[in-house]
Scaffold this motif. Structure first.
Motif, short mmCIF file in Angstrom:
data_model
loop_
_atom_site.label_atom_id
_atom_site.label_comp_id
_atom_site.label_asym_id
_atom_site.label_seq_id
_atom_site.Cartn_x
_atom_site.Cartn_y
_atom_site.Cartn_z
N LEU A 8 -6.91 -5.24 -0.28
CA LEU A 8 -5.60 -5.46 -0.88
C LEU A 8 -5.55 -6.85 -1.51
O LEU A 8 -5.00 -7.03 -2.61
CB LEU A 8 -4.50 -5.31 0.16
N ASP A 9 -6.14 -7.83 -0.86
CA ASP A 9 -6.16 -9.19 -1.40
C ASP A 9 -6.87 -9.22 -2.76
O ASP A 9 -6.41 -9.88 -3.69
CB ASP A 9 -6.85 -10.13 -0.42
N ILE A 12 -4.44 -7.73 -5.32
CA ILE A 12 -3.33 -8.63 -5.65
C ILE A 12 -3.79 -9.79 -6.53
O ILE A 12 -3.08 -10.22 -7.43
CB ILE A 12 -2.64 -9.13 -4.37
N ASN A 13 -4.99 -10.28 -6.30
CA ASN A 13 -5.52 -11.41 -7.04
C ASN A 13 -6.51 -10.99 -8.11
O ASN A 13 -7.51 -11.66 -8.35
CB ASN A 13 -6.17 -12.40 -6.06
N VAL A 33 1.88 -1.51 -3.78
CA VAL A 33 1.29 -2.84 -3.79
C VAL A 33 2.38 -3.84 -4.14
O VAL A 33 3.15 -3.62 -5.09
CB VAL A 33 0.15 -2.91 -4.83
N GLY A 35 4.51 -6.43 -5.87
CA GLY A 35 4.53 -6.88 -7.26
C GLY A 35 4.24 -5.81 -8.28
O GLY A 35 4.37 -6.03 -9.48
#
Length: 67
Positions: A8-9, A12-13, A33, A35
């Motif tokens: 997931l990190d 997101i990035n 997710v 955002g």
């Protein structure tokens, strides 16, 4: 070619501007997710109709209607 994220990190990035979630509004409301924006391919009613056809008539007919 699709990009796959292992965590997931990592998603997101990812470095892109926006994550677009095309699931129905009800599915998006249950989990998404952080955002992400929701641009649904099917409405909640359309998803229910496709699911019913999938179970009662045939997966092929449901996929045709969903497409």
């Amino acid at each position: 070619m699709p990009i796959a994220f292992a965590t997931l990190d990592a998603l997101i990035n990812h470095g892109f501007d926006t994550v677009i979630d095309v699931r129905s509004p009800a599915e998006f409301a249950l989990d998404h997710v952080p955002g992400a924006i929701n641009l649904p391919a099917l409405s909640n009613d359309e998803r229910a109709q496709v699911g019913t056809i999938y179970k009662q008539i045939s997966p092929f007919e449901a996929r045709k209607l969903g497409a």
